[in-house]
Design a protein around this motif. Structure first.
Motif, PDB file in Angstrom:
ATOM      1  N   ALA A   1      60.234  53.789 -69.879  1.00  0.00           N
ATOM      2  CA  ALA A   1      60.597  54.843 -68.917  1.00  0.00           C
ATOM      3  C   ALA A   1      61.950  54.491 -68.318  1.00  0.00           C
ATOM      4  N   VAL A   2      62.745  55.508 -68.090  1.00  0.00           N
ATOM      5  CA  VAL A   2      64.056  55.298 -67.446  1.00  0.00           C
ATOM      6  C   VAL A   2      64.143  56.210 -66.241  1.00  0.00           C
ATOM      7  N   LEU A   3      64.455  55.609 -65.100  1.00  0.00           N
ATOM      8  CA  LEU A   3      64.660  56.403 -63.882  1.00  0.00           C
ATOM      9  C   LEU A   3      66.146  56.673 -63.746  1.00  0.00           C
ATOM     10  N   VAL A   4      66.518  57.956 -63.658  1.00  0.00           N
ATOM     11  CA  VAL A   4      67.923  58.317 -63.438  1.00  0.00           C
ATOM     12  C   VAL A   4      68.051  58.735 -61.984  1.00  0.00           C
ATOM     13  N   LEU A   5      68.727  57.923 -61.207  1.00  0.00           N
ATOM     14  CA  LEU A   5      68.871  58.183 -59.772  1.00  0.00           C
ATOM     15  C   LEU A   5      70.212  58.847 -59.510  1.00  0.00           C
TER      16      LEU A   5
ATOM     17  N   GLY B   1      63.557  51.177 -66.918  1.00  0.00           N
ATOM     18  CA  GLY B   1      64.992  50.993 -66.714  1.00  0.00           C
ATOM     19  C   GLY B   1      65.469  51.890 -65.604  1.00  0.00           C
ATOM     20  N   VAL B   2      66.591  51.545 -65.004  1.00  0.00           N
ATOM     21  CA  VAL B   2      67.131  52.341 -63.890  1.00  0.00           C
ATOM     22  C   VAL B   2      68.609  52.626 -64.155  1.00  0.00           C
TER      23      VAL B   2
ATOM     24  N   ALA C   1      77.042  54.554 -62.333  1.00  0.00           N
ATOM     25  CA  ALA C   1      77.475  53.642 -61.278  1.00  0.00           C
ATOM     26  C   ALA C   1      76.863  52.256 -61.489  1.00  0.00           C
ATOM     27  N   SER C   2      75.577  52.224 -61.792  1.00  0.00           N
ATOM     28  CA  SER C   2      74.929  50.936 -62.085  1.00  0.00           C
ATOM     29  C   SER C   2      73.731  51.227 -62.981  1.00  0.00           C
ATOM     30  N   SER C   3      73.297  50.206 -63.708  1.00  0.00           N
ATOM     31  CA  SER C   3      72.173  50.440 -64.613  1.00  0.00           C
ATOM     32  C   SER C   3      71.424  49.147 -64.879  1.00  0.00           C
ATOM     33  N   LEU C   4      70.173  49.313 -65.199  1.00  0.00           N
ATOM     34  CA  LEU C   4      69.321  48.179 -65.572  1.00  0.00           C
ATOM     35  C   LEU C   4      68.489  48.648 -66.764  1.00  0.00           C
ATOM     36  N   ALA C   5      68.660  47.980 -67.887  1.00  0.00           N
ATOM     37  CA  ALA C   5      67.993  48.419 -69.120  1.00  0.00           C
ATOM     38  C   ALA C   5      66.487  48.187 -69.043  1.00  0.00           C
ATOM     39  N   PRO C   6      65.666  48.973 -69.767  1.00  0.00           N
ATOM     40  CA  PRO C   6      64.220  48.756 -69.782  1.00  0.00           C
ATOM     41  C   PRO C   6      63.898  47.364 -70.326  1.00  0.00           C
TER      42      PRO C   6
END
Lengths: 659, 298
Positions: free
Chosen positions: A94-98, A130-131, A139-144
């Motif tokens: 799952a990826v959260l797109v904020l 992931g975020v 702007a920023s990201s964190l992979a699953p």
């Protein structure tokens, strides 16, 4: 696996029974006709009947296939490669797109988004989460695959920026992550759903991918913001400040507006009708200490739910003057000093809010050493014949790029005109000097009504603009490529213009010295030069107005200012900055102030919808992305439909002709 | 059908310059346009004959007498009026109206009869109208006064088309009306008279009557233009046949052509005018062409 965007349309295939029934009903029911006599008629039960039945069947088949193809086109089928069976060790992703755009600053949207994101993480235990935080880009990201603590820390650090939102890049990144695995995927978008950001999201999700949209915004939120501010100097040293305030909500609003510049401050209460903007003019008194903080203005509204558009930074100080270059034949020629004197005085004067020019005087032999990129106008005061061919080439490039050049006849006007003609700058022939033997009053007799000077010379009654002594002038014979703007009373060209590229080349047929005419002493001299020079100086010259995140290199003309000190991706925070000698006003985009929102369900459907064109366009950027396994079939069906329609028409025509 | 529907001004204007002349000498009581059987002292010279005592001396050709020394009397053809019988078929087959025709065959025939009646009436002839199907529907009896045109057209308007045609009964009435000499105009499609028309015409002509046969057909009957399969029902017998017109068209047209050609031959052999009237043809043109040809042959 074949999937359909609108599977319910497949029920329309039942309508195929229609043509079949019609065919069966109409097949053997000849029309009755009462005829005068049938004794010459014979029965026609011929073997051709069988062939006819075959033809009828062919026609029926074509019609049914045409109908089926039409329904399939509308149902939008597509082929998706079946995902390989999940391995036991692969976990669902799952990826959260904020949404981190500026609008998330308003109405507690950021906090709510954080809460929603954490709730999603709790609900997705056992998933690789992931975020991605997006504003104008990622702007920023964190992979699953990261730990739950890291995910929670990323969410806790989430803070919206001041940039206008553009979620496309973030969505592409999220889909790339989700498609990199064969396991189950889930895309969660958390946003305030502000219309400015989500007006046209690309549909890129693949069938089988679960899309969820979480609303962090507030329905019916009120907002008032400042759209723009302009400060104009007054003759008494004060400033006139024009503020445009806009009410984005559907109810009337009342706000206190404060304009501050150094120690000067003005307040006014503004009442705004629903969805309207209002212009407010405030007068700031003369500043005791010009420059410094007094030049940096800020307009502020009372804080509301979205505070970013309640402040607007603007520049109140002096603006950098445009630059003019006077080129003289040589230092040894004292006669050229007089025209330079008149021209310099005319250009440095401030005229009705337009700043005076910075004037630099050089001799023709130094022309190559001047940086022309920062120059708006060049005056060749009898110096054209003194320029080298390389100088003339550079002059042509200057004009082509938007500059304005003025030339007056010098010691060898024919030689100068020849050089200009060869460079393609000006096509005219000199036919000697006229009026040299006696003092003759000629003056201006005609002004081209379509040229910028027409407004200046609009009133023929103002004789001081028209009448002056011309003692000597060059008789010009201009070619059709050159436009004569002003003629003397004798009908001789006084001022001619040639447009080269985006710039202009002007040629006066007299020198600006009193030995030639009284023109420099008249009231028409200054406005004539200023009006023509302003062609090279666009409105807003000297100050840049940008929104947060605007890259300075692409944000319009900078007239030779050094951009190396400016951030390549633009300024992230609102405020006043400086590039070279130019002040830069950076404020939050007005697009983020809108309170209109998109519907969450519409957005989810829009993101889930398979759109072949956009999906394919997005796929090259995403390695192994969604485009690779998604094949739109509806185009093939559309082609089949067209082909079948054509075949049916042809068959019908053929059968009709055969009887 | 009203008076104006039967007598179109355009058609009347087209035939205004023509007369309906009899090709045989007719018997009549009034002077008219037709040759009389009586030789006498009419307008047209016929022959000389030897003078016999009692002849009017003013008809003796004195110049001939001076040359030959023998007296001859000039004999002239008397001109008289005639009786004209218009015999119109109103059987069921005449009710057909094809896709290209402006009206049904019966109505076309009625308009044709009306125009001829008008012409005859205008030149002072007596006209009788006989309409029949399986019986005589309307007609003028022997010894009756010829009806006036409006009365005739009113009778025509009342006629209902249907049933089979019995031509012989109507012919008897028409022959009785015109007597031994006169003109009988037969208007029908002659569908059931492939064999009998010759005998009928011969019978009429036997009495030295002039006769004119007009075969009224629809264009559909001539070329069978239908594309799809049809179930044809005979209008008079009620027989049915289902066929594909495209397949039998060629054979049909050949047989139809043979039929009309035979009708024409039968008429011409008996010195009777034959005219094929196709209902999509302009009535004025048809009549004008026929009358011109007829006048030219006299």
């Amino acid at each position: 696996m074949v999937t359909f965007a609108y599977p319910w349309l497949l029920w329309g295939l039942l309508a195929l029974a229609g043509p079949l029934l019609l065919h069966l009903l109409n097949r053997r029911r000849p029309q009755m006709l009462v005829f005068p006599s049938i004794r010459f008629l014979t029965r026609a039960q011929l073997p051709r009947e069988g062939r006819r039945r075959l033809r009828d069947l062919l026609l029926l088949l074509l019609r049914m296939m045409t109908f089926a193809a039409a329904i399939l086109v509308m149902a939008r089928p597509s082929w998706t490669a079946k995902p390989a069976a999940s391995t036991s060790e692969s976990r669902p992703r799952a990826v959260l797109v904020l949404d981190g755009s500026a609008s998330m600053h308003g109405h507690g949207a950021a906090e709510k988004a954080r809460t929603l994101a954490l709730a999603e993480v709790d609900a997705l235990s056992g998933w690789d989460v992931g975020v991605i935080v997006t504003d104008s880009a990622v702007a920023s990201s964190l992979a699953p695959g990261a730990s739950s603590a890291a995910v929670r820390a990323t969410i806790a650090d989430y803070a919206p920026s001041c940039l206008a939102g553009n979620p496309q890049e973030g969505l592409r990144q999220a889909l790339a992550w989700l498609n990199a695995s064969d396991s189950q995927g889930r895309l969660v978008v958390i946003s305030d759903l502000q219309r400015g950001d989500w007006a046209s999201p690309s549909a890129m999700a693949t069938p089988g991918l679960e899309v969820a949209v979480r609303d962090a915004g507030q329905e019916g939120a009120a907002n008032v913001g400042i759209s723009s501010v302009r400060g104009m100097p007054l003759p008494n040293g004060g400033h006139r400040v024009l503020v445009v305030v806009r009410n984005y909500s559907a109810v009337s609003q009342e706000r206190l507006l404060t304009v501050t510049a150094g120690n000067r401050q003005q307040r006014q209460t503004v009442t705004l009708a629903p969805l309207r903007q209002q212009r407010v003019v405030l007068l700031l008194a003369e500043s005791g200490e010009p420059g410094g903080e007094a030049s940096q203005g800020i307009a502020s509204l009372e804080r509301d739910g979205y505070p970013l558009d309640d402040d607007y930074h603007f520049w109140l100080g002096d603006l950098p003057a445009p630059r003019a270059l006077l080129v003289m034949p040589g230092e040894t020629d004292p006669a050229s000093e007089e025209p330079a004197f008149f021209v310099r005085n005319a250009l440095v004067a401030e005229d009705g809010g337009v700043p005076g020019f910075t004037v630099e005087t050089i001799t023709a032999d130094l022309f190559q050493e001047v940086h022309l990129a920062a120059t708006q106008a060049i005056f060749l005061l009898g110096a054209t014949e003194s320029l080298a061919p390389a100088d003339i080439d550079e002059l042509r490039q200057f004009v082509e790029s938007g500059g304005v050049v003025f030339a007056t006849p010098g010691a060898a006007p024919n030689q100068a005109l020849r050089a200009l003609r060869q460079a393609g700058l000006f096509e005219a022939q000199g036919q000697g000097l006229t009026g040299s033997s006696r003092d003759v009053s000629l003056g201006i007799g005609w002004v081209d009504p379509d040229c910028p000077l027409a407004g200046l010379y609009g009133n023929p009654q103002e004789s001081d603009l028209f009448m002056f002594s011309i003692r000597r002038m060059l008789r010009l014979n201009v070619e059709p490529s050159v436009q004569t703007l002003i003629k003397t009373l004798d009908g001789l060209p006084f001022l001619a213009e040639k447009t080269v590229g985006t710039g202009r080349f002007y040629y006066f047929s007299l020198d600006f010295s009193l030995g030639w005419s009284d023109f420099p002493l008249t009231t028409s001299f200054l406005p004539t030069l200023r009006e023509l020079c302003l062609i090279a100086v666009p409105p807003g010259y000297g100050v840049k107005r940008l929104v947060c995140g605007d890259a300075p290199s692409v944000a319009g003309e900078w007239f030779g200012q050094d951009l190396s000190a400016a951030p390549a991706t633009g300024w992230p925070l609102p405020g006043l900055y400086r590039v070279g000698t130019w002040p830069v006003e950076v404020n939050v985009s007005n697009r983020e102030s809108m309170t209109d929102r998109v519907n969450a369900d519409d957005l989810r459907r829009s993101l889930s919808r398979v759109d072949a064109g956009r999906g394919e366009a997005a796929s090259p950027a995403v390695a192994g992305g969604i485009g690779s396994g998604d094949r739109p079939w509806w185009k093939i069906c559309a082609w089949c439909f067209a082909l079948l329609l054509l075949s049916e028409a042809t068959a019908r025509l053929w059968i009709g002709n055969r009887g | 059908m009203s008076w104006t529907e039967l007598l179109s001004p355009e058609v009347l204007a087209r035939i205004a310059d023509y007369n309906l002349l009899s090709r045989v000498a007719v018997e009549g009581f009034l002077s008219g346009l037709h040759r009389s059987v009586a030789r006498g002292y009419g307008g047209e010279f016929v022959q000389y004959r030897g003078y016999v005592p009692g002849d009017d001396l003013k008809h003796v050709d004195w110049k001939l007498y001076a040359r030959q020394g023998k007296a001859y009397t000039k004999v002239y053809q008397e001109e008289t009026n005639m009786r004209c019988a218009l015999v119109l078929d109103a059987s069921a087959s005449m009710a057909y109206r094809g896709t290209r025709a402006v009206c049904s065959k019966f109505r076309y025939g009625a308009m044709l009869a009306a125009c001829l009646a008008y012409l005859a009436n205008r030149q002072g002839d007596q006209v009788g109208l006989f309409v029949y199907s399986d019986r005589l529907l309307t007609g003028t009896g022997r010894g009756q006064r010829s009806p006036r045109l409006p009365q005739m057209f009113a009778e025509l308007a009342k006629v209902e088309v249907g049933k089979r045609a019995d031509h012989a009964a109507a012919m008897v009435m028409a022959e009785e009306y015109v007597g031994k000499r006169g003109l009988i105009v037969l208007l029908s499609d002659w569908h059931d008279m492939e064999q009998g028309l010759a005998r009928l015409v011969r019978q009429i002509r036997f009495g030295s009557r002039d006769c004119m046969v007009c075969q009224i057909l629809d264009a559909d009957e001539l070329d069978l233009p239908f594309a799809d399969q049809r179930r044809f029902v005979d209008s008079e017998s009620g027989d049915e046949i289902t066929t594909m017109p495209a397949l039998v068209r060629e054979n049909y047209q050949r047989r139809m052509e043979r039929f009309t050609a035979r009708q024409r031959e039968d008429c011409l052999r008996n010195r009777t005018d034959y005219e094929l009237a196709v209902t999509n043809r302009n009535l004025g043109d048809l009549l004008a062409a026929y009358l011109y040809r007829r006048e030219a042959m006299l």
